[in-house]
Design a protein around this motif. Structure first.
Motif, PDB file in Angstrom:
ATOM      1  N   GLU A   1       6.593  10.772  34.137  1.00 14.92           N
ATOM      2  CA  GLU A   1       7.879  11.288  34.594  1.00 14.92           C
ATOM      3  C   GLU A   1       8.376  12.424  33.699  1.00 14.92           C
ATOM      4  O   GLU A   1       9.081  13.333  34.165  1.00 14.92           O
ATOM      5  CB  GLU A   1       8.908  10.157  34.639  1.00 14.92           C
ATOM      6  CG  GLU A   1       8.605   9.102  35.701  1.00 14.92           C
ATOM      7  CD  GLU A   1       9.648   8.001  35.735  1.00 14.92           C
ATOM      8  OE1 GLU A   1      10.726   8.187  35.128  1.00 14.92           O
ATOM      9  OE2 GLU A   1       9.393   6.967  36.355  1.00 14.92           O
ATOM     10  N   THR A   2       8.017  12.371  32.413  1.00 15.12           N
ATOM     11  CA  THR A   2       8.390  13.456  31.502  1.00 15.12           C
ATOM     12  C   THR A   2       7.637  14.736  31.869  1.00 15.12           C
ATOM     13  O   THR A   2       8.195  15.837  31.838  1.00 15.12           O
ATOM     14  CB  THR A   2       8.090  13.062  30.045  1.00 15.12           C
ATOM     15  OG1 THR A   2       8.749  11.832  29.746  1.00 15.12           O
ATOM     16  CG2 THR A   2       8.567  14.127  29.075  1.00 15.12           C
ATOM     17  N   LYS A   3       6.379  14.578  32.218  1.00  9.64           N
ATOM     18  CA  LYS A   3       5.592  15.730  32.676  1.00  9.64           C
ATOM     19  C   LYS A   3       6.205  16.326  33.945  1.00  9.64           C
ATOM     20  O   LYS A   3       6.301  17.545  34.090  1.00  9.64           O
ATOM     21  CB  LYS A   3       4.147  15.301  32.937  1.00  9.64           C
ATOM     22  CG  LYS A   3       3.254  16.430  33.414  1.00  9.64           C
ATOM     23  CD  LYS A   3       1.828  15.940  33.642  1.00  9.64           C
ATOM     24  CE  LYS A   3       0.948  17.075  34.152  1.00  9.64           C
ATOM     25  NZ  LYS A   3      -0.455  16.627  34.380  1.00  9.64           N
ATOM     26  N   ASP A   4       6.651  15.446  34.843  1.00  9.52           N
ATOM     27  CA  ASP A   4       7.300  15.922  36.076  1.00  9.52           C
ATOM     28  C   ASP A   4       8.578  16.691  35.757  1.00  9.52           C
ATOM     29  O   ASP A   4       8.900  17.689  36.425  1.00  9.52           O
ATOM     30  CB  ASP A   4       7.619  14.738  36.996  1.00  9.52           C
ATOM     31  CG  ASP A   4       6.362  14.070  37.541  1.00  9.52           C
ATOM     32  OD1 ASP A   4       5.309  14.732  37.562  1.00  9.52           O
ATOM     33  OD2 ASP A   4       6.439  12.880  37.923  1.00  9.52           O
ATOM     34  N   LEU A   5       9.305  16.227  34.717  1.00 12.17           N
ATOM     35  CA  LEU A   5      10.536  16.910  34.332  1.00 12.17           C
ATOM     36  C   LEU A   5      10.248  18.328  33.835  1.00 12.17           C
ATOM     37  O   LEU A   5      10.968  19.277  34.183  1.00 12.17           O
ATOM     38  CB  LEU A   5      11.266  16.113  33.242  1.00 12.17           C
ATOM     39  CG  LEU A   5      12.519  16.769  32.646  1.00 12.17           C
ATOM     40  CD1 LEU A   5      13.547  17.068  33.733  1.00 12.17           C
ATOM     41  CD2 LEU A   5      13.122  15.898  31.546  1.00 12.17           C
ATOM     42  N   VAL A   6       9.195  18.489  33.035  1.00 10.60           N
ATOM     43  CA  VAL A   6       8.817  19.825  32.556  1.00 10.60           C
ATOM     44  C   VAL A   6       8.517  20.741  33.740  1.00 10.60           C
ATOM     45  O   VAL A   6       8.966  21.899  33.788  1.00 10.60           O
ATOM     46  CB  VAL A   6       7.599  19.736  31.613  1.00 10.60           C
ATOM     47  CG1 VAL A   6       7.081  21.145  31.268  1.00 10.60           C
ATOM     48  CG2 VAL A   6       7.963  18.997  30.331  1.00 10.60           C
ATOM     49  N   ASN A   7       7.791  20.217  34.706  1.00  9.51           N
ATOM     50  CA  ASN A   7       7.474  21.017  35.901  1.00  9.51           C
ATOM     51  C   ASN A   7       8.740  21.343  36.704  1.00  9.51           C
ATOM     52  O   ASN A   7       8.875  22.447  37.243  1.00  9.51           O
ATOM     53  CB  ASN A   7       6.471  20.270  36.776  1.00  9.51           C
ATOM     54  CG  ASN A   7       5.105  20.143  36.107  1.00  9.51           C
ATOM     55  OD1 ASN A   7       4.717  21.006  35.321  1.00  9.51           O
ATOM     56  ND2 ASN A   7       4.394  19.071  36.408  1.00  9.51           N
ATOM     57  N   ASP A   8       9.674  20.375  36.779  1.00  8.57           N
ATOM     58  CA  ASP A   8      10.937  20.605  37.498  1.00  8.57           C
ATOM     59  C   ASP A   8      11.762  21.702  36.824  1.00  8.57           C
ATOM     60  O   ASP A   8      12.387  22.536  37.500  1.00  8.57           O
ATOM     61  CB  ASP A   8      11.751  19.309  37.571  1.00  8.57           C
ATOM     62  CG  ASP A   8      11.117  18.274  38.493  1.00  8.57           C
ATOM     63  OD1 ASP A   8      10.253  18.663  39.302  1.00  8.57           O
ATOM     64  OD2 ASP A   8      11.481  17.087  38.388  1.00  8.57           O
TER      65      ASP A   8
ATOM     66  N   SER B   1      16.326  15.151  37.698  1.00  6.49           N
ATOM     67  CA  SER B   1      15.940  13.750  37.574  1.00  6.49           C
ATOM     68  C   SER B   1      15.326  13.476  36.209  1.00  6.49           C
ATOM     69  O   SER B   1      14.634  14.325  35.644  1.00  6.49           O
ATOM     70  CB  SER B   1      14.933  13.401  38.677  1.00  6.49           C
ATOM     71  OG  SER B   1      14.464  12.088  38.539  1.00  6.49           O
ATOM     72  N   ASN B   2      15.584  12.294  35.659  1.00  7.61           N
ATOM     73  CA  ASN B   2      15.009  11.820  34.402  1.00  7.61           C
ATOM     74  C   ASN B   2      15.599  12.507  33.169  1.00  7.61           C
ATOM     75  O   ASN B   2      15.014  12.472  32.088  1.00  7.61           O
ATOM     76  CB  ASN B   2      13.482  11.993  34.394  1.00  7.61           C
ATOM     77  CG  ASN B   2      12.802  11.188  33.305  1.00  7.61           C
ATOM     78  OD1 ASN B   2      13.195  10.063  33.017  1.00  7.61           O
ATOM     79  ND2 ASN B   2      11.798  11.764  32.682  1.00  7.61           N
ATOM     80  N   VAL B   3      16.767  13.144  33.302  1.00  6.14           N
ATOM     81  CA  VAL B   3      17.423  13.787  32.157  1.00  6.14           C
ATOM     82  C   VAL B   3      18.489  12.849  31.602  1.00  6.14           C
ATOM     83  O   VAL B   3      19.381  12.406  32.322  1.00  6.14           O
ATOM     84  CB  VAL B   3      18.062  15.129  32.558  1.00  6.14           C
ATOM     85  CG1 VAL B   3      18.915  15.677  31.412  1.00  6.14           C
ATOM     86  CG2 VAL B   3      16.983  16.126  32.934  1.00  6.14           C
ATOM     87  N   LYS B   4      18.394  12.551  30.316  1.00  3.72           N
ATOM     88  CA  LYS B   4      19.377  11.699  29.657  1.00  3.72           C
ATOM     89  C   LYS B   4      20.528  12.517  29.085  1.00  3.72           C
ATOM     90  O   LYS B   4      21.694  12.143  29.197  1.00  3.72           O
ATOM     91  CB  LYS B   4      18.707  10.893  28.531  1.00  3.72           C
ATOM     92  CG  LYS B   4      19.650   9.966  27.791  1.00  3.72           C
ATOM     93  CD  LYS B   4      18.911   9.198  26.702  1.00  3.72           C
ATOM     94  CE  LYS B   4      19.858   8.251  25.961  1.00  3.72           C
ATOM     95  NZ  LYS B   4      19.140   7.500  24.895  1.00  3.72           N
TER      96      LYS B   4
END
Length: 737
Positions: A481-488, A450-453
């Motif tokens: 949401e960018t922080k969540d992406l790093v965690n994902d 999620s949230n990847v361009k």
């Protein structure tokens, strides 16, 4: 200690010319050394041992050519033209060629056309200039070379702005806003002392101490990794406490002069009493600053050490140089003279001072005053519940800076995620059966998050075992949401390591900043408990009481909550940002809570010591708790008020600075002092002490026997002085008779 400081003050008054001359000589010598070496600041704000730092080091070892500093020339074509037109192409290419040929530190240049980064409408793109030295080592001459040459593209109508890891809009110390703060402090001192000459003395001595400290830090940058924000914090704090400490000693000096003591005796007594309070107040500030090392983050530890240096120098200046100046000029700076220009404007012969009136007001309504103060601060603290931490990027800078303009151009061209690009280091091993297939599957897995361009193909390193994958998020670097992406990605890495035998590590500026924020967030509770614990013990030693130190730290927690809550309300939530000059709403600076806790606690204990030491002094002699509080408010209320206003004026000067980091620190400390000095120390503290009465000074007998007598009230020498004074008066009466 008071006895030794009394002797030190008397010695300083006797040797005033030597001490003043010696301090100026030391300042001159350090200035010469600092000018010869020059500054060499490091902007390394990493955390050794974090995943992002390990990955970054791995990449640097694999791709050593990527270690040089880079400048991005962000370009926007004129109206009705595109960057790929022949005319514009030639201007850009010629400019880059001159930049490379005329600067030996430039190893390569790449135009937007070579990099293939033109926006969809071909109006915006960026060129890259790469140096053979690290970003923080790029010289001012090289920066000036860039600035001069981009005038060619600007003259041709091509908007050209600068970005990258080489800083152009750097922090400045001693700008016009800081000068305004000092001028306001001078006015406050002039009103307090009713003398222009006396008002200048604390500022002069504070500047001497600060100048020595700043120059020593400049010298230290050549041998230690010190960030530019460290010198800002040191300057901010060193100037404020330097003025306040001199103010406190001068106030006591003038009181002694009014009582008929000689200049030298007044200097010695002031140093023994007020000087003791200054030393212990300074020690609490130093404890708080050294506590920054608890986080085990090098740049934060160095911030604490550099600020500690300036506070330590402020203490030495206050107890050595200030007494020397008073010994030299004491006849002219006190006590109040009725024929001065200021004394005619400011009537100082009122029967009841403002501190008297406020003290009586609090004493008559202690429950109401304490309740209103506690409720008010609790309301301000509410927003702290949703505080988010982060580090500012160019998007938080002033709209007039070239970095902010470049940031906006890049956002328009590529979206906000362009500034939050994540770098994934993918390391294969001998157990990886088919690396190419595994890497292809990895890229596909990462693309599905999620949230990847966009996810770039894996780029191999020279060893053939390390690959780089670039991920562009949809959202910006400061977005949650960018922080969540790093965690994902990190969660996904655990699965891929088991299934594909590929180890993934996330890095890049955004990931590093996220790791720093998380580390600081985890450290906050430990840091807070540590400095409060140490300082509580120190205050028990100073005041010989259990409840007074407990009240002091609980009051600090109230002012801290209100400070951080109001900071979130303005900086993060975006309320009143236009009023305070913040360009946009942003997460709270990641190391700001730690800085605020450390500095604000130290300053809060300053005010506590200044105010309560006088209350204890009166209570020790009278045994009347209520009268002691009123006397403390009367004698020390004015100096605490002046000290708080001086702190606020100095910090406000930094709050008005354009740099977002300096502005955020100045803002938080300004309101932190406002809440603590005027709501907690001048309202809640005296109200609670009135309510507690004599119980304020309760100390178990067994503990009283164990604790050493620090004697900050100067009882060890005041009784002897009073006896000699009385004997002298009797001798005079006998002689006259």
């Amino acid at each position: 200690m008071a006895k030794y400081l009394y002797k030190l003050g008397k010695w300083a008054a006797h040797n005033s010319k030597k001490i003043v001359g010696g301090s100026l000589t030391v300042l001159l010598a350090i200035a010469i050394i600092a000018m010869n070496l020059g500054p060499s600041f490091s902007e390394d704000m990493s955390i050794p041992g974090s995943e992002s730092e390990k990955a970054l080091q791995l990449i640097k070892n694999e791709f050593p050519s990527n270690t040089g500093g880079q400048v991005q020339l962000v370009l926007k074509a004129p109206e009705n033209k595109t960057l790929d037109s022949e005319e514009i192409n030639k201007i850009v290419t010629d400019t880059l060629r001159v930049i490379k040929e005329k600067d030996s530190h430039v190893v390569s240049v790449a135009s937007p056309f070579e990099l293939g980064n033109l926006s969809k409408d071909k109006k915006i793109g960026y060129a890259i200039v790469t140096y053979n030295v690290a970003a923080d080592k790029v010289s001012e001459k090289s920066k000036e070379h860039i600035i001069q040459n981009i005038e060619n593209t600007r003259d041709a109508g091509i908007q050209t702005e600068l970005a990258g890891d080489v800083l152009f809009s750097e922090m400045e110390i001693g700008g016009i806003t800081e000068v305004i703060g000092v001028v306001v402090a001078y006015v406050i001192l002039a009103i307090t002392f009713i003398s222009f000459l006396a008002a200048g003395l604390p500022i002069i001595t504070a500047v001497i101490g600060l100048a020595i400290g700043i120059l020593l830090i400049v010298v230290g940058t050549n041998y230690l990794d010190i960030t530019s924000v460290s010198i800002t914090l040191a300057a901010m704090l060193g100037l404020a406490v330097g003025i306040d400490y001199a103010l406190f000693i001068m106030t006591r000096f003038r009181q002694q002069r009014k009582e008929g003591y000689s200049v030298q005796e007044s200097v010695a007594i002031a140093n023994g009493t007020a000087g003791s309070a200054v030393v212990f107040a300074g020690i609490t500030v130093i404890i708080a600053l050294l506590g920054l090392s608890v986080a085990k983050i090098p740049f934060l530890t160095m911030m604490g050490l550099t600020a500690t240096l300036c506070v330590l120098l402020a203490i030495f200046i206050a107890i050595i140089v200030v007494p020397a100046f008073l010994g030299l000029m004491g006849h002219r700076v006190g006590p109040d003279r009725k024929n001065t220009f200021l004394s005619k404007i400011i009537k100082s012969d009122k029967k009841q001072t403002t501190s008297d009136r406020w003290g009586n007001f609090v004493a008559k309504r202690p429950w109401r005053v304490s309740a209103i103060g506690i409720v008010l601060l609790s309301i301000f603290a509410i927003p702290i519940s949703h505080m988010e931490l982060g580090l500012p990027d160019n998007g938080s800078k002033n709209e007039e800076t070239t970095e902010r303009k470049a940031y906006d151009l890049l956002t328009n061209a590529y979206g906000p995620g362009h500034h939050a690009t994540l770098i994934v280091a993918a390391k294969t091993s001998s157990e990886t059966t088919n690396p190419q297939v595994a890497l292809s599957d990895t890229v596909e897995e990462l693309s599905g998050l999620s949230n990847v361009k966009n996810v770039s193909p894996a780029i191999p390193g020279p060893s053939g075992e390390l690959y780089l994958i670039s991920i562009t998020p949809e959202t910006g670097a400061s977005n949650s949401e960018t922080k969540d992406l790093v965690n994902d990605i990190r969660e996904k890495a655990k699965t891929l390591e088991k299934s594909e035998n590929i180890k993934l590590m996330v890095t890049g500026t955004t990931a590093v900043n996220i790791d720093i924020s998380q580390k600081l967030s985890d450290t906050l509770p430990i840091f807070t408990l540590l400095i409060i614990g140490f300082s509580f013990i120190l205050l028990v030693l100073v005041f010989r009481s259990i409840l007074v130190p407990l009240k002091a730290v609980l009051g600090f927690l109230l002012s801290l909550g209100a400070t951080l809550g109001f900071t979130v309300f303005v900086i993060q939530d975006g309320n009143l940002i236009d009023l305070f000059g913040f360009p946009i709403a942003n997460p709270v600076l990641s190391f700001l809570p730690v800085i605020v806790i450390g500095i604000l606690f130290g300053l809060a204990m300053d005010y506590e010591v200044f105010l309560v030491s006088r209350i204890r002094e009166v209570f020790t002699h009278t045994g009347d708790a209520r009268e002691a509080v009123l006397a403390g408010m009367r004698d020390s209320g004015a100096v605490v008020t002046a000290a708080g206003l001086i702190m606020i004026s100095v910090f406000t000067g930094f709050m008005l600075a354009p740099d977002p980091i300096i502005k955020a620190m100045g803002f938080s400390l300004t309101f932190g002092v406002l809440f603590d000095a005027f709501v907690v120390r001048m309202a809640i503290v005296p109200a609670v002490m009135i309510i507690m009465g004599k119980a304020s000074w309760y100390l178990p007998k067994w503990l009283d026997k164990l604790l050493p007598n620090l004697d900050i009230e100067g009882e060890s020498f005041m009784e002897e002085i009073e006896r000699k004074k009385s004997q002298k008066e009797n001798d005079v009466k006998f002689y006259n008779a």
